[in-house]
Design a protein around this motif. Structure first.
Motif, PDB file in Angstrom:
ATOM      1  N   ASP A 103       0.816  -1.212   0.000  1.00 21.01           N
ATOM      2  CA  ASP A 103       0.000   0.000   0.000  1.00 21.01           C
ATOM      3  C   ASP A 103       0.852   1.266   0.000  1.00 21.01           C
ATOM      4  OD1 ASP A 103      -2.341  -1.366  -0.085  1.00 21.01           O
ATOM      5  OD2 ASP A 103      -3.051  -0.798   1.915  1.00 21.01           O
ATOM      6  N   ARG A 104       2.031   1.194   0.610  1.00 17.02           N
ATOM      7  CA  ARG A 104       2.886   2.378   0.695  1.00 17.02           C
ATOM      8  C   ARG A 104       3.545   2.715  -0.641  1.00 17.02           C
ATOM      9  NH1 ARG A 104       4.024   4.343   5.999  1.00 17.02           N
ATOM     10  NH2 ARG A 104       5.144   5.937   4.837  1.00 17.02           N
ATOM     11  N   LYS A 105       3.575   1.752  -1.553  1.00 13.18           N
ATOM     12  CA  LYS A 105       4.146   1.968  -2.892  1.00 13.18           C
ATOM     13  C   LYS A 105       5.540   2.609  -2.812  1.00 13.18           C
ATOM     14  CE  LYS A 105      -0.366   2.336  -5.137  1.00 13.18           C
ATOM     15  NZ  LYS A 105      -0.361   0.914  -5.529  1.00 13.18           N
ATOM     16  N   PHE A 106       6.393   1.984  -2.045  1.00 16.75           N
ATOM     17  CA  PHE A 106       7.754   2.490  -1.868  1.00 16.75           C
ATOM     18  C   PHE A 106       8.512   2.524  -3.195  1.00 16.75           C
ATOM     19  CE2 PHE A 106       6.981   0.762   2.461  1.00 16.75           C
ATOM     20  CZ  PHE A 106       7.236   1.916   3.193  1.00 16.75           C
ATOM     21  N   THR A 107       9.311   3.546  -3.368  1.00 18.69           N
ATOM     22  CA  THR A 107      10.241   3.579  -4.496  1.00 18.69           C
ATOM     23  C   THR A 107      11.250   2.435  -4.329  1.00 18.69           C
ATOM     24  OG1 THR A 107      10.009   5.982  -4.642  1.00 18.69           O
ATOM     25  CG2 THR A 107      11.956   5.003  -5.692  1.00 18.69           C
ATOM     26  N   PRO A 471      18.522   3.600  -0.959  1.00 27.56           N
ATOM     27  CA  PRO A 471      18.638   4.997  -0.511  1.00 27.56           C
ATOM     28  C   PRO A 471      17.576   5.902  -1.123  1.00 27.56           C
ATOM     29  CG  PRO A 471      20.428   4.420  -2.020  1.00 27.56           C
ATOM     30  CD  PRO A 471      19.715   3.151  -1.690  1.00 27.56           C
ATOM     31  N   GLU A 472      16.928   5.445  -2.194  1.00 29.80           N
ATOM     32  CA  GLU A 472      15.899   6.246  -2.865  1.00 29.80           C
ATOM     33  C   GLU A 472      14.502   5.970  -2.322  1.00 29.80           C
ATOM     34  OE1 GLU A 472      16.597   8.670  -5.100  1.00 29.80           O
ATOM     35  OE2 GLU A 472      18.669   8.186  -4.548  1.00 29.80           O
ATOM     36  N   THR A 473      14.347   4.929  -1.473  1.00 26.74           N
ATOM     37  CA  THR A 473      13.024   4.611  -0.956  1.00 26.74           C
ATOM     38  C   THR A 473      12.637   5.593   0.141  1.00 26.74           C
ATOM     39  OG1 THR A 473      11.632   2.704  -0.386  1.00 26.74           O
ATOM     40  CG2 THR A 473      13.565   3.063   0.987  1.00 26.74           C
ATOM     41  N   GLU A 474      11.366   5.662   0.445  1.00 25.03           N
ATOM     42  CA  GLU A 474      10.872   6.635   1.425  1.00 25.03           C
ATOM     43  C   GLU A 474      11.024   6.096   2.851  1.00 25.03           C
ATOM     44  OE1 GLU A 474       9.422   7.287  -2.488  1.00 25.03           O
ATOM     45  OE2 GLU A 474       9.150   5.506  -1.218  1.00 25.03           O
ATOM     46  N   LYS A 475      11.424   6.972   3.754  1.00 23.53           N
ATOM     47  CA  LYS A 475      11.525   6.605   5.160  1.00 23.53           C
ATOM     48  C   LYS A 475      10.125   6.607   5.768  1.00 23.53           C
ATOM     49  CE  LYS A 475      14.383   7.607   9.230  1.00 23.53           C
ATOM     50  NZ  LYS A 475      13.395   7.174  10.208  1.00 23.53           N
ATOM     51  N   PRO A 476       9.670   5.466   6.315  1.00 26.77           N
ATOM     52  CA  PRO A 476       8.282   5.391   6.804  1.00 26.77           C
ATOM     53  C   PRO A 476       7.979   6.314   7.977  1.00 26.77           C
ATOM     54  CG  PRO A 476       9.217   3.192   6.498  1.00 26.77           C
ATOM     55  CD  PRO A 476      10.347   4.165   6.383  1.00 26.77           C
ATOM     56  N   ASN A 477       8.979   6.568   8.834  1.00 23.29           N
ATOM     57  CA  ASN A 477       8.753   7.374  10.036  1.00 23.29           C
ATOM     58  C   ASN A 477       9.853   8.425  10.179  1.00 23.29           C
ATOM     59  OD1 ASN A 477       6.557   5.523  11.234  1.00 23.29           O
ATOM     60  ND2 ASN A 477       8.274   4.120  10.995  1.00 23.29           N
ATOM     61  N   ALA A 478       9.507   9.500  10.870  1.00 22.20           N
ATOM     62  CA  ALA A 478      10.510  10.543  11.094  1.00 22.20           C
ATOM     63  C   ALA A 478      11.611  10.060  12.020  1.00 22.20           C
ATOM     64  CB  ALA A 478       9.840  11.784  11.680  1.00 22.20           C
TER      65      ALA A 478
END
Length: 554
Positions: A103-107, A471-478
């Motif tokens: 669902d998050r569709k990570f890069t 390194p291009e994927t999104e970080k799920p949490n701050a």
């Protein structure tokens, strides 16, 4: 407790298993599993070993009866409950955590792994390593998964044994490993990024042969493994490798129920009346939660993993031993009770808020399905759910710690149901839920890792293992907070987004977290005797204040 020797065959078996799992000799039948350093993950390992003897034990019985003399009557035979030992092939449903991932569709979602680098000072036999990995791929069905997109849906498919193969590369290095660190990191990065979900394999291996011993990188896509899975895989790797080197045919313990069967049963469970009773808890949590953003130093729309930095702190071996044993005697606590109380106190200091929401991650292998055992099943079972750390009693450490313990105990089935409701339950059964709580912090205590040192074959390598996540994927949490114990030492790692937080900000928070953790430990160790809370009495309706008044009367 004073040593009390096992007297029956079952007591002797349990004592031997406890000694193996906990790494402690001469355990008596009146010793408490948890004050010896046990936790829920160690409990799963114990259940796995019992399963190999055709026996079953439910975790709730271990928590309620944590000594062998109390527990022995709850151990049952597993006749008629054995898992199918054949290979699993065909389409398999996605579990809640897998659905969250897609669902998050990570890069670069192909490059989203967990990995470990092992060091064998005497070297690895490449042929034996490859045969070992082949045996693990055939035995653990999840390692043969592939993922295809059909009409907008992701299909998880278990390939058969005829498609079970091993992707392993061997690199011969000149000189010691330390002189080849740059080459190792370059090749490890390449290997980590080489997994393709549509075609597999989800397991990749790289063997780096150096003058001072060999280093073996094992990278597995997160869709197929979690923290408990790694314990199983490393234990099985050591066993099969040893058998092969001794000239024996590989033999692994009996399988527990497959990941595919578990996922199918979970879908059925998601709409049962018994399970849907959880809805009220999560609805009330949403209604009573006030979400406050973290005090970031700056804002950024660039959420890529490449900007992640980490700080960490560790306890000494002596402090860690106390944290896993004596600290819990005062209030019958578990590790998360202590860690989350310290975290909440540090968060209150940082944010000034009495209420902080966090994503909690757990192993997810709760016993919610009848006649299903997954204690030796490899796969991604992780549970992820929101929890609010209520720190209104921060000035009274004893009360605050007891309140945190009770809040954690009131989470239904340790949070595994939240993902089930969100991703598997039919829409008509969750109309009152919005799943609106979006914490910016995740917390995960992984437990103790002793398997590598216990095998005697290898330890964790100090060489770079490459980037597990693109390194291009999104970080799920701050902010991601992960704790684990290895070589007798607790380490807490804080991974933060460097475009949003200054290093000094997170370092100050880390220092505060450690300070509060040591204060909580000191408080618990100073208590004389044990203080009971309502959950110890099995009363979900009794409050702390009501119990205190009752205790005053008596």
């Amino acid at each position: 407790a004073a040593y009390k020797a096992p007297a029956t065959e079952m007591e002797e078996l349990l004592a031997a298993i406890w000694q193996d799992v906990l790494g402690i000799p001469d355990i008596g039948i009146s010793d408490n599993f948890f004050t010896l350093g046990g936790d829920s993950i160690k409990g799963i390992q114990m259940a796995s070993r019992l399963n190999q003897h055709g026996l079953k034990l439910e975790m709730k019985d271990l928590f309620q009866h944590p000594t062998i003399e109390e527990l022995v009557s709850y151990v049952e035979r597993t006749e008629g409950k054995e898992a199918d030992q054949g290979p699993v092939e065909g389409e398999s449903m996605l579990t809640p955590i897998q659905r969250w991932f897609f669902d998050r569709k990570f890069t670069n979602q192909h490059h989203w792994n967990q990995s470990v680098m092992l060091h064998a000072p005497k070297g690895f036999d490449p042929i034996a390593v490859e045969k070992t990995l082949q045996a693990l791929t055939e035995h653990h069905d999840a390692l043969r998964m592939v993922y295809r997109e059909e009409q907008g849906d992701v299909i998880q498919y278990n390939r058969g044994l005829n498609e079970a193969s091993v992707d392993m590369k061997v690199f011969k290095l000149n000189g010691p490993a330390i002189d080849n660190e740059e080459k190792i990191e370059l090749e490890a990065d390449h290997l980590q990024s080489s997994i393709v979900l549509e075609t597999g394999n989800l397991l990749k291996a790289g063997l780096f042969q150096a003058e001072d011993g060999d280093h073996l990188l094992l990278a597995v896509h997160h869709l197929a493994v979690d923290g408990v899975s790694w314990r199983i895989l490393l234990e099985d790797f050591a066993a099969v490798y040893t058998q092969l080197k001794q000239g024996n045919k590989p033999v692994l313990p009996q399988k527990t129920h497959s990941f595919a069967e578990y996922a199918e049963r979970l879908k059925e469970f998601a709409n049962t009346k018994a399970f849907l009773k959880e809805t009220d808890y999560w609805r009330q949590l949403e209604e009573n939660t006030i979400q406050t953003p973290l005090p970031k130093d700056r804002q950024s729309s660039d959420q890529r993993m490449k900007h992640t930095r980490t700080v960490q702190f560790s306890l000494t071996a002596e402090e860690t031993e106390k944290l896993t044993t004596k600290v819990h005697e005062a209030y019958h606590t578990e590790m998360n009770d202590i860690l989350l109380t310290a975290l909440g106190l540090a968060m209150k200091n940082w944010t000034g808020q009495d209420q902080v929401s966090v994503h909690l991650e757990g192993h997810g292998r709760e016993e919610i399905l009848e006649d299903i055992s997954i204690s030796r099943t490899v796969g991604w079972f992780t549970s992820m759910y929101p929890m609010v750390l209520n720190m209104k009693h921060a000035d009274d450490l004893a009360y605050q710690l007891k309140q945190m313990k009770e809040d954690i105990r009131h989470v239904p089935n340790k949070g595994v149901g939240y993902g089930i409701l969100r991703y598997l339950t039919a829409p008509e059964h969750k109309t009152e839920l919005e799943f609106s709580i979006q914490p910016e912090i995740s917390f995960n205590y992984l437990g103790q890792f002793n398997e590598m040192a216990d095998s005697g074959l290898f330890t964790r390598s100090s060489m770079p293992s490459g980037q597990s996540l693109s390194p291009e994927t999104e970080k799920p949490n701050a902010l991601d907070i992960v704790g684990y114990i290895e070589n007798g030492t607790l380490t807490m790692t804080l991974a933060y987004h460097s475009l949003e937080f200054h290093e000094r900000t997170i370092q100050a928070f880390s220092d505060s977290f450690k300070t509060h953790l040591l204060k909580v430990m000191e408080h618990c160790l100073a208590q004389d005797g044990t203080v009971l809370t309502p959950s110890d009495l099995g009363d979900d309706d009794l409050t702390l204040d009501e119990l205190d008044k009752l205790m005053e009367i008596f």
